[in-house]
Design a protein around this motif. Structure first.
Motif, PDB file in Angstrom:
ATOM      1  N   PHE A 101       0.988  -1.269   0.060  1.00 43.53           N
ATOM      2  CA  PHE A 101       0.060   0.212   0.139  1.00 43.53           C
ATOM      3  C   PHE A 101       0.817   1.227  -0.046  1.00 43.53           C
ATOM      4  O   PHE A 101       2.212   1.030   0.459  1.00 43.53           O
ATOM      5  CB  PHE A 101      -0.843   0.131   1.120  1.00 43.53           C
ATOM      6  CG  PHE A 101      -0.463  -0.341   2.680  1.00 43.53           C
ATOM      7  CD1 PHE A 101       0.428   0.814   3.218  1.00 43.53           C
ATOM      8  CD2 PHE A 101      -0.258  -1.789   2.848  1.00 43.53           C
ATOM      9  CE1 PHE A 101       1.010   0.279   4.575  1.00 43.53           C
ATOM     10  CE2 PHE A 101       0.234  -1.986   4.190  1.00 43.53           C
ATOM     11  CZ  PHE A 101       1.096  -1.023   4.953  1.00 43.53           C
ATOM     12  N   LEU A 157      12.246  -1.241  -6.627  1.00 39.62           N
ATOM     13  CA  LEU A 157      11.973  -0.170  -5.604  1.00 39.62           C
ATOM     14  C   LEU A 157      13.318   0.303  -4.674  1.00 39.62           C
ATOM     15  O   LEU A 157      13.472   1.420  -4.394  1.00 39.62           O
ATOM     16  CB  LEU A 157      11.043  -0.385  -4.672  1.00 39.62           C
ATOM     17  CG  LEU A 157       9.455  -0.550  -5.170  1.00 39.62           C
ATOM     18  CD1 LEU A 157       8.387  -1.231  -4.098  1.00 39.62           C
ATOM     19  CD2 LEU A 157       8.864   0.443  -6.183  1.00 39.62           C
ATOM     20  N   VAL A 168       7.885  -1.898   1.557  1.00 35.64           N
ATOM     21  CA  VAL A 168       8.197  -2.743   0.587  1.00 35.64           C
ATOM     22  C   VAL A 168       9.533  -2.760   0.079  1.00 35.64           C
ATOM     23  O   VAL A 168      10.145  -3.952  -0.468  1.00 35.64           O
ATOM     24  CB  VAL A 168       7.201  -2.650  -0.813  1.00 35.64           C
ATOM     25  CG1 VAL A 168       7.406  -3.497  -1.804  1.00 35.64           C
ATOM     26  CG2 VAL A 168       5.659  -2.299  -0.159  1.00 35.64           C
TER      27      VAL A 168
HETATM   28  C1  HXC Z   1      -1.104   2.631   6.143  1.00 33.87           C
HETATM   29  C2  HXC Z   1      -1.779   0.423   6.521  1.00 33.87           C
HETATM   30  C3  HXC Z   1      -2.534   0.781   5.143  1.00 33.87           C
HETATM   31  C4  HXC Z   1      -2.397   1.947   4.398  1.00 33.87           C
HETATM   32  C5  HXC Z   1      -2.724  -1.318   6.146  1.00 33.87           C
HETATM   33  N1  HXC Z   1      -2.083  -0.665   6.876  1.00 33.87           N
HETATM   34  N2  HXC Z   1      -3.209  -0.712   4.943  1.00 33.87           N
HETATM   35  N3  HXC Z   1      -1.052   1.658   6.756  1.00 33.87           N
HETATM   36  N4  HXC Z   1      -1.808   2.849   4.976  1.00 33.87           N
HETATM   37  N5  HXC Z   1      -3.080   2.031   3.189  1.00 33.87           N
HETATM   38  C6  HXC Z   1      -1.431  -1.193   8.371  1.00 33.87           C
HETATM   39  C7  HXC Z   1      -2.610  -1.092   9.178  1.00 33.87           C
HETATM   40  O1  HXC Z   1      -3.186  -0.182   9.842  1.00 33.87           O
HETATM   41  C8  HXC Z   1      -2.000  -2.190  10.396  1.00 33.87           C
HETATM   42  O2  HXC Z   1      -1.391  -1.561  11.267  1.00 33.87           O
HETATM   43  C9  HXC Z   1      -1.107  -3.154   9.299  1.00 33.87           C
HETATM   44  O3  HXC Z   1      -0.677  -2.420   8.112  1.00 33.87           O
HETATM   45  C10 HXC Z   1      -1.571  -4.395   8.913  1.00 33.87           C
HETATM   46  O4  HXC Z   1      -2.952  -4.261   8.391  1.00 33.87           O
HETATM   47  P1  HXC Z   1      -4.061  -5.239   8.112  1.00 33.87           P
HETATM   48  O5  HXC Z   1      -5.264  -4.549   7.394  1.00 33.87           O
HETATM   49  O6  HXC Z   1      -4.634  -5.697   9.433  1.00 33.87           O
HETATM   50  O7  HXC Z   1      -3.538  -6.312   7.517  1.00 33.87           O
HETATM   51  P2  HXC Z   1      -3.814  -7.770   6.517  1.00 33.87           P
HETATM   52  O8  HXC Z   1      -5.388  -7.810   6.924  1.00 33.87           O
HETATM   53  O9  HXC Z   1      -2.916  -8.773   6.914  1.00 33.87           O
HETATM   54  O10 HXC Z   1      -3.502  -6.982   4.930  1.00 33.87           O
HETATM   55  C11 HXC Z   1      -2.286  -6.980   4.760  1.00 33.87           C
HETATM   56  C12 HXC Z   1      -2.046  -5.860   3.507  1.00 33.87           C
HETATM   57  C13 HXC Z   1      -3.295  -5.939   2.519  1.00 33.87           C
HETATM   58  C14 HXC Z   1      -0.682  -5.773   3.166  1.00 33.87           C
HETATM   59  C15 HXC Z   1      -2.381  -4.459   4.323  1.00 33.87           C
HETATM   60  O11 HXC Z   1      -3.214  -4.963   1.578  1.00 33.87           O
HETATM   61  C16 HXC Z   1      -3.164  -7.244   1.851  1.00 33.87           C
HETATM   62  O12 HXC Z   1      -3.571  -8.275   2.182  1.00 33.87           O
HETATM   63  N6  HXC Z   1      -2.501  -7.000   0.739  1.00 33.87           N
HETATM   64  C17 HXC Z   1      -2.488  -8.451  -0.296  1.00 33.87           C
HETATM   65  C18 HXC Z   1      -2.497  -8.066  -1.600  1.00 33.87           C
HETATM   66  C19 HXC Z   1      -1.675  -6.882  -2.124  1.00 33.87           C
HETATM   67  O13 HXC Z   1      -1.249  -6.026  -1.588  1.00 33.87           O
HETATM   68  N7  HXC Z   1      -1.244  -7.133  -3.386  1.00 33.87           N
HETATM   69  C20 HXC Z   1      -0.580  -6.068  -3.901  1.00 33.87           C
HETATM   70  C21 HXC Z   1       0.963  -6.719  -3.996  1.00 33.87           C
HETATM   71  S1  HXC Z   1       1.783  -5.465  -4.945  1.00 33.87           S
HETATM   72  P3  HXC Z   1      -1.816  -1.101  12.586  1.00 33.87           P
HETATM   73  O14 HXC Z   1      -0.281  -0.420  13.272  1.00 33.87           O
HETATM   74  O15 HXC Z   1      -2.989  -0.212  12.506  1.00 33.87           O
HETATM   75  O16 HXC Z   1      -2.149  -2.270  13.484  1.00 33.87           O
HETATM   76  C22 HXC Z   1       3.286  -5.634  -4.934  1.00 33.87           C
HETATM   77  C23 HXC Z   1       4.191  -4.819  -5.827  1.00 33.87           C
HETATM   78  C24 HXC Z   1       5.505  -4.598  -5.535  1.00 33.87           C
HETATM   79  O17 HXC Z   1       3.835  -6.047  -3.895  1.00 33.87           O
HETATM   80  C25 HXC Z   1       6.137  -3.416  -6.214  1.00 33.87           C
HETATM   81  C26 HXC Z   1       6.031  -3.195  -7.528  1.00 33.87           C
HETATM   82  C27 HXC Z   1       6.729  -2.100  -8.386  1.00 33.87           C
END
Ligand code: HXC
Length: 297
Positions: A101, A157, A168
């Motif tokens: 994110f 990155l 990341v």
């Molecule tokens: C700030 C954030 C946030 C945001 C989550 N958090 N989203 N902080 N801005 N937008 C924080 C939360 O507040 C929390 O911290 C902690 O991260 C965990 O969040 P959860 O929602 O409880 O985690 P979870 O449900 O396990 O989800 C994990 C995730 C989610 C990474 C946040 O986005 C996910 O599941 N993603 C998987 C799919 C994905 O993202 N795919 C894209 C990959 S792209 P606190 O302190 O509040 O507890 C990629 C590209 C690489 O990798 C680079 C290419 C150029």
């Protein structure tokens, strides 16, 4: 687009792909399947896995899906064991599961940082750790002379620094270090090749919709060497190259597949201007060589 590889380059191989139900992971699953491999997909969302598996099966690809989170060692172990039980061997592990994110460093909580490290870096190592016994030469279902291969999906990155991607960047730096260390140790001991791919921005992926949502006015194309986004196909073809025998002497490399984007810099002078300027500077320096006091001329 048609593949330049023969359709049987992965014939008889079994590939386990984390995050294999969507985005880049799903394209890798599809292309590996189209080139002869049987596919096991690991992911957290049942409906995503089920739909991916049905699509693969409709293409005639032996495919099977297992729910699991790479952050949990017990899930990793269960998924690896189920893959072996289902297909009788494992030849390829692709670590494509990732989390991301956009967030500024000051707004990121330590738990947010840890979450991405847990998915990308620790998750990658955990999957490698659990699959080792099946990939090593002489392991269950393998000959005593040849090991399997691992492919870790990384990023570019962290080569310099990227805005709002501290978590990341740190996570993928650890993935690259893991790729090299495992290539060294497991290459020497077990004949396992470990490589990575660092994709640039790829269209139609969760990554691009998170990092460059349409709300942002994206002008980066002005100085992108190939002036376009990559396709999932580009990553899948590179993956095929690395895991097939075409890549049999490649170990410990993370292949950058970004059209040269990470090298790009804003152009500070138009080409015509540099030609003129360069000649003028040359002329001036002949008249007044640098370091020669003007009083001696
Ligand atoms: C700030 C954030 C946030 C945001 C989550 N958090 N989203 N902080 N801005 N937008 C924080 C939360 O507040 C929390 O911290 C902690 O991260 C965990 O969040 P959860 O929602 O409880 O985690 P979870 O449900 O396990 O989800 C994990 C995730 C989610 C990474 C946040 O986005 C996910 O599941 N993603 C998987 C799919 C994905 O993202 N795919 C894209 C990959 S792209 P606190 O302190 O509040 O507890 C990629 C590209 C690489 O990798 C680079 C290419 C150029």
């Amino acid at each position: 687009m048609e593949s330049p590889f023969k359709p049987d380059v992965l014939k008889g191989k079994v590939a386990l792909i984390t995050g294999g139900g969507s985005g880049i992971g799903f394209e890798i699953s599809t292309q590996f399947g189209k080139h002869g491999a049987s596919i096991a997909i690991m992911g957290r969302r049942k409906q995503v896995i089920d739909s991916a598996v049905s699509t693969l099966q409709a293409l005639g690809i032996p495919a099977f899906g297992i729910e699991g989170d790479v952050r949990k060692q017990e899930d990793a172990r269960r998924v690896v064991e189920s893959t072996y039980k289902h297909f009788g061997r494992i030849d390829i592990l692709v670590n494509a599961a990732a989390g991301n994110f956009l967030v500024s460093a000051e707004d990121l909580s330590p738990n947010g940082f840890r979450t991405v490290i847990d998915i990308d870096s620790v998750g990658t190592f955990t999957m490698c750790h659990e699959v080792l016994k099946y990939l090593k030469k002489g392991g269950p279902g393998r000959s005593s002379s040849s090991g399997g291969t691992i492919l870790n999906i990384s990023a570019t990155l962290h080569y310099t620094a990227s805005w709002y991607q501290i978590h990341v960047s740190a996570a993928k730096a650890a993935v690259d270090a893991t790729t090299r260390s495992l290539a060294l140790e497991w290459g020497a001991d077990y004949d396992i090749r470990v490589n990575g791919i660092a994709p640039g921005p790829i269209s139609d992926t969760p990554g691009i919709s998170k990092l460059a949502p349409e709300e942002i006015d994206n002008k980066s194309g002005d100085y992108m060497p190939l002036y376009k986004l990559g396709e999932k196909w580009d990553i899948a073809m590179s993956a095929l190259y690395l895991v097939s025998d075409a890549g049999k002497f490649i170990n410990g490399t993370t292949l950058i597949v970004d059209g040269g984007l990470w090298l790009s810099r804003p152009r500070h002078l138009p080409k015509e201007a540099v030609k003129k300027l360069s000649r003028a500077v040359e002329k001036r320096s002949r008249k007044t060589p640098v370091g020669v006091p003007t009083s001696k001329l």
